[in-house]
Design an enzyme around this catalytic site. Sequence first.
Site, PDB file in Angstrom:
ATOM      1  NE  ARG A  27     -17.224 -13.872 -44.830  1.00 49.37           N
ATOM      2  CZ  ARG A  27     -17.306 -12.681 -45.420  1.00 49.37           C
ATOM      3  NH1 ARG A  27     -17.871 -12.551 -46.614  1.00 49.37           N
ATOM      4  NH2 ARG A  27     -16.825 -11.614 -44.846  1.00 49.37           N
TER       5      ARG A  27
ATOM      6  CB  SER B  18     -13.390 -13.765 -38.920  1.00 50.17           C
ATOM      7  OG  SER B  18     -14.618 -13.480 -38.309  1.00 50.17           O
TER       8      SER B  18
ATOM      9  CD  GLU C 112     -15.983 -15.853 -41.814  1.00 50.69           C
ATOM     10  OE1 GLU C 112     -14.890 -15.484 -42.265  1.00 50.69           O
ATOM     11  OE2 GLU C 112     -16.865 -15.066 -41.414  1.00 50.69           O
TER      12      GLU C 112
END
Length: 305
Positions: free
Chosen positions: A177, A227, A297
């Site tokens: 990420r 998410s 995230e």
Amino acid sequence: MINDTIYHTIITMLASRDQIRKDEPLSAYTFTHTGGKADLFVQPQRFVEVQQIVAYAAANELPVTILGRGSNLIIRDGGIRGIVIDLNRMTQMTREGNAITAQCGAAIIDVSRYALTCGLTGLEFACGIPGSVGGALYMNAGAYGGETSEVLSSALVLDRSGNLRTLSRGELDMGYRSSAISKNGYLALEGTFELVPGDKDAIKAEMDHLTELREMKQPLEFPSCGSVFKRPPGHFAGKLIQDSGLQGVRIGGVEVSTKHAGFMVNVDHGTATDYINLIHHVQKTVKEKFHVDLETEVRIIGEDK
């Protein structure tokens, strides 16, 4: 902060007046359906327009915020000051051999579908990722065992000085990420994906399978930011949240999904503040119960109301 001089100067950089608006509600541009207003909202259609706006903003010390498809994003209820550049009009995709080059505003889902029509395999994992190419490059988006870094061969970016730069696979420094794009504050303009010839029926079958899994497991019937948390080392965020008894917990109009604990859904006219308060509650509860820090995230930007 945004006066008539700034407004009319930026208009001269654009092909059409419908590309610019004052006090634009950003809730229309996020998957959560939340967020305050942008002082100035601009939708460039060409790379040169982006360059000119970014250069002008830098010269005049105006803050600039880049907005993609808004799928993994929470914009606070106070909105965003300065200039918001929305990239969703830049969606061109082209093929050369086994490579597909896609502009930053294209949905990564659409790129995976384009790859299917070309008989190219490698992007099947992206068939359910709702974000843009720019977002996928920025955060090395992934799903179902695949990641953007595995197929991305290069990216065209705009650096902090307003220069166009092409970064190779090695220079992109993609991790979980993260990427050189996010670390250095670059603006991703397009990405080139190096794929492999494959059987169209097999590619479609895999995409259909992954789509079915996504529809079974994710709460797609409600607005959400995808998410919410990164995967903590040695754990799964959704499992920790589930085992903390947090599914179904609601603050305001936002709820921890009963279908997938890693998602927070807008079930009743929730606000960005509801989202943020619920995120903090989940982090605090999981920390107390399992001594694990959940890192978001989802990106949270903008001003408090």
